[in-house]
Scaffold this motif. Structure first.
Motif, PDB file in Angstrom:
ATOM      1  N   TRP A  80      30.577 -73.556 -69.856  1.00 26.54           N
ATOM      2  CA  TRP A  80      29.853 -73.991 -70.624  1.00 26.54           C
ATOM      3  C   TRP A  80      30.236 -75.207 -71.394  1.00 26.54           C
ATOM      4  CZ3 TRP A  80      31.027 -75.323 -75.900  1.00 26.54           C
ATOM      5  CH2 TRP A  80      29.619 -75.413 -76.780  1.00 26.54           C
ATOM      6  N   TRP A  81      31.569 -75.778 -71.170  1.00 22.91           N
ATOM      7  CA  TRP A  81      31.661 -77.099 -71.603  1.00 22.91           C
ATOM      8  C   TRP A  81      31.425 -78.045 -70.816  1.00 22.91           C
ATOM      9  CZ3 TRP A  81      33.179 -78.856 -76.162  1.00 22.91           C
ATOM     10  CH2 TRP A  81      33.796 -80.139 -76.094  1.00 22.91           C
ATOM     11  N   ARG A  82      31.646 -77.623 -69.402  1.00 20.51           N
ATOM     12  CA  ARG A  82      31.184 -78.670 -68.369  1.00 20.51           C
ATOM     13  C   ARG A  82      29.757 -78.649 -68.081  1.00 20.51           C
ATOM     14  NH1 ARG A  82      36.024 -75.950 -64.481  1.00 20.51           N
ATOM     15  NH2 ARG A  82      37.701 -77.212 -65.495  1.00 20.51           N
ATOM     16  N   GLY A 122      10.241 -70.028 -62.694  1.00 19.99           N
ATOM     17  CA  GLY A 122      10.972 -70.091 -61.661  1.00 19.99           C
ATOM     18  C   GLY A 122      12.318 -69.014 -61.997  1.00 19.99           C
ATOM     19  N   ASP A 123      13.195 -69.240 -60.989  1.00 17.54           N
ATOM     20  CA  ASP A 123      14.389 -68.539 -61.027  1.00 17.54           C
ATOM     21  C   ASP A 123      15.539 -69.090 -62.078  1.00 17.54           C
ATOM     22  OD1 ASP A 123      13.258 -66.772 -59.039  1.00 17.54           O
ATOM     23  OD2 ASP A 123      13.876 -67.989 -57.497  1.00 17.54           O
ATOM     24  N   TYR A 124      15.947 -68.224 -62.848  1.00 14.68           N
ATOM     25  CA  TYR A 124      17.302 -68.426 -63.835  1.00 14.68           C
ATOM     26  C   TYR A 124      18.019 -67.655 -63.946  1.00 14.68           C
ATOM     27  CZ  TYR A 124      13.490 -71.558 -65.681  1.00 14.68           C
ATOM     28  OH  TYR A 124      12.579 -72.599 -65.846  1.00 14.68           O
ATOM     29  N   THR A 125      19.285 -68.062 -64.418  1.00 14.08           N
ATOM     30  CA  THR A 125      20.243 -67.084 -64.593  1.00 14.08           C
ATOM     31  C   THR A 125      20.734 -67.321 -66.169  1.00 14.08           C
ATOM     32  OG1 THR A 125      21.255 -67.290 -62.564  1.00 14.08           O
ATOM     33  CG2 THR A 125      22.554 -66.559 -63.985  1.00 14.08           C
ATOM     34  N   LEU A 126      21.002 -66.087 -66.829  1.00 14.98           N
ATOM     35  CA  LEU A 126      21.285 -65.783 -68.179  1.00 14.98           C
ATOM     36  C   LEU A 126      22.785 -65.975 -67.967  1.00 14.98           C
ATOM     37  CD1 LEU A 126      20.782 -65.261 -71.312  1.00 14.98           C
ATOM     38  CD2 LEU A 126      21.616 -63.083 -70.459  1.00 14.98           C
ATOM     39  N   VAL A 127      23.692 -66.847 -68.716  1.00 16.91           N
ATOM     40  CA  VAL A 127      24.943 -66.820 -68.776  1.00 16.91           C
ATOM     41  C   VAL A 127      25.771 -66.246 -69.823  1.00 16.91           C
ATOM     42  CG1 VAL A 127      27.076 -67.991 -67.786  1.00 16.91           C
ATOM     43  CG2 VAL A 127      24.646 -68.494 -66.667  1.00 16.91           C
ATOM     44  N   VAL A 128      26.526 -65.590 -69.879  1.00 17.40           N
ATOM     45  CA  VAL A 128      27.444 -65.288 -71.055  1.00 17.40           C
ATOM     46  C   VAL A 128      28.896 -65.598 -70.671  1.00 17.40           C
ATOM     47  CG1 VAL A 128      27.879 -63.694 -72.924  1.00 17.40           C
ATOM     48  CG2 VAL A 128      25.757 -63.598 -71.980  1.00 17.40           C
ATOM     49  N   GLU A 129      29.489 -66.262 -71.668  1.00 18.62           N
ATOM     50  CA  GLU A 129      31.051 -66.737 -71.392  1.00 18.62           C
ATOM     51  C   GLU A 129      31.724 -66.444 -72.545  1.00 18.62           C
ATOM     52  OE1 GLU A 129      33.972 -70.239 -69.431  1.00 18.62           O
ATOM     53  OE2 GLU A 129      31.704 -70.975 -70.088  1.00 18.62           O
ATOM     54  N   ALA A 130      32.988 -65.931 -72.661  1.00 15.66           N
ATOM     55  CA  ALA A 130      33.817 -65.536 -73.893  1.00 15.66           C
ATOM     56  C   ALA A 130      35.344 -65.855 -73.160  1.00 15.66           C
ATOM     57  CB  ALA A 130      33.800 -64.125 -74.178  1.00 15.66           C
ATOM     58  N   GLY A 136      42.102 -63.639 -72.406  1.00 12.60           N
ATOM     59  CA  GLY A 136      41.338 -63.976 -71.248  1.00 12.60           C
ATOM     60  C   GLY A 136      40.204 -64.794 -71.517  1.00 12.60           C
ATOM     61  N   ARG A 137      39.514 -65.032 -70.262  1.00 13.67           N
ATOM     62  CA  ARG A 137      38.277 -65.654 -70.068  1.00 13.67           C
ATOM     63  C   ARG A 137      37.457 -64.922 -69.373  1.00 13.67           C
ATOM     64  NH1 ARG A 137      35.285 -69.269 -67.716  1.00 13.67           N
ATOM     65  NH2 ARG A 137      36.502 -69.576 -65.824  1.00 13.67           N
ATOM     66  N   GLU A 138      36.035 -64.785 -69.696  1.00 13.67           N
ATOM     67  CA  GLU A 138      35.114 -64.341 -68.585  1.00 13.67           C
ATOM     68  C   GLU A 138      33.987 -64.822 -68.649  1.00 13.67           C
ATOM     69  OE1 GLU A 138      34.155 -59.515 -67.399  1.00 13.67           O
ATOM     70  OE2 GLU A 138      34.997 -59.828 -69.456  1.00 13.67           O
ATOM     71  N   VAL A 139      33.148 -64.657 -67.575  1.00 11.98           N
ATOM     72  CA  VAL A 139      31.683 -65.000 -67.389  1.00 11.98           C
ATOM     73  C   VAL A 139      30.687 -63.889 -66.757  1.00 11.98           C
ATOM     74  CG1 VAL A 139      30.092 -66.714 -66.462  1.00 11.98           C
ATOM     75  CG2 VAL A 139      32.293 -67.357 -67.049  1.00 11.98           C
ATOM     76  N   VAL A 140      29.880 -63.451 -67.457  1.00 10.42           N
ATOM     77  CA  VAL A 140      28.944 -62.634 -66.793  1.00 10.42           C
ATOM     78  C   VAL A 140      27.549 -63.163 -66.748  1.00 10.42           C
ATOM     79  CG1 VAL A 140      27.637 -60.443 -67.442  1.00 10.42           C
ATOM     80  CG2 VAL A 140      30.037 -60.624 -68.179  1.00 10.42           C
ATOM     81  N   ARG A 141      26.886 -63.027 -65.654  1.00  9.17           N
ATOM     82  CA  ARG A 141      25.751 -63.314 -65.165  1.00  9.17           C
ATOM     83  C   ARG A 141      24.520 -62.382 -64.871  1.00  9.17           C
ATOM     84  NH1 ARG A 141      25.937 -68.692 -63.463  1.00  9.17           N
ATOM     85  NH2 ARG A 141      28.129 -69.643 -63.479  1.00  9.17           N
ATOM     86  N   VAL A 142      23.371 -62.761 -65.244  1.00  7.39           N
ATOM     87  CA  VAL A 142      22.162 -61.836 -65.209  1.00  7.39           C
ATOM     88  C   VAL A 142      20.838 -62.876 -64.629  1.00  7.39           C
ATOM     89  CG1 VAL A 142      20.681 -60.344 -66.150  1.00  7.39           C
ATOM     90  CG2 VAL A 142      23.028 -60.374 -67.020  1.00  7.39           C
ATOM     91  N   PRO A 143      20.851 -62.756 -63.467  1.00  5.35           N
ATOM     92  CA  PRO A 143      19.857 -63.587 -62.835  1.00  5.35           C
ATOM     93  C   PRO A 143      18.261 -62.784 -63.267  1.00  5.35           C
ATOM     94  CG  PRO A 143      20.676 -62.230 -61.152  1.00  5.35           C
ATOM     95  CD  PRO A 143      21.502 -62.145 -62.208  1.00  5.35           C
TER      96      PRO A 143
END
Length: 171
Positions: A80-82, A122-130, A136-143
């Motif tokens: 998210w930061w980048r 268009g095509d998108y991805t929902l991104v959730v990062e914690a 820890g750190r984790e990223v979950v993606r839902v296209p």
């Protein structure tokens, strides 16, 4: 008859059309650890080229507290930061919010309204990062594809910092 037609037309024009919605459920699992800190989390939508289409939420310690030191830990949400977090002037109205304890959280976003705005087809991805201090750190993606013509239920499962993430798309 003419009067009825005019009244009906006026009523139709005064009634807003239903806008498409994204209903999101994010689960933050309970952690059985000695030193627990609430996770910082960011939620955004990416285009197919991974550029940011919409910043939906950023949950972090709003002030220095026992939960963290304000924005100091936001760079730990690396993706998210980048991808735009560092360019935001925080807090962002309608996007920034406090960290959340373990539990299930529901968010609703309406097409054409902030913070979602208007998504082009268009095509998108929902991104959730914690990310969690001493955790820890984790990223979950839902296209998903936008717009939708029928209701869709999409989901993904985290394994540590995030639990179930579900996205309901409604036309």
């Amino acid at each position: 008859m003419r009067r009825l037609l005019c009244c009906t037309l006026a009523l139709l024009l005064a009634t807003p059309l239903a806008a498409a919605e994204l209903d999101l459920t994010v689960q933050i699992p309970e952690q059985k650890v000695a030193e627990y800190h609430r996770p910082y989390a960011a939620i955004w939508i990416e285009r197919a080229d991974r550029s940011v289409a919409a910043q939906l939420a950023a949950w972090y310690a709003q002030k220095d507290s026992k939960e963290g030191a304000g924005t100091k830990w936001l760079p730990d949400l690396r993706q998210w930061w980048r991808r735009g977090g560092r360019e935001l002037s925080l807090p962002v109205d309608g996007v920034s919010g406090a960290t959340r304890p373990a539990g299930q959280y529901q968010l609703k976003f309406v097409d054409g309204q902030a913070p979602l705005g208007t998504l082009a087809p268009g095509d998108y991805t929902l991104v959730v990062e914690a990310a969690r201090e001493v955790g820890g750190r984790e990223v979950v993606r839902v296209p998903f594809t936008w717009p939708v013509s029928a209701t869709q239920h999409l989901s993904a499962q985290g394994s540590s910092e995030l639990g179930a993430v579900s996205l309901d798309l409604n036309p």
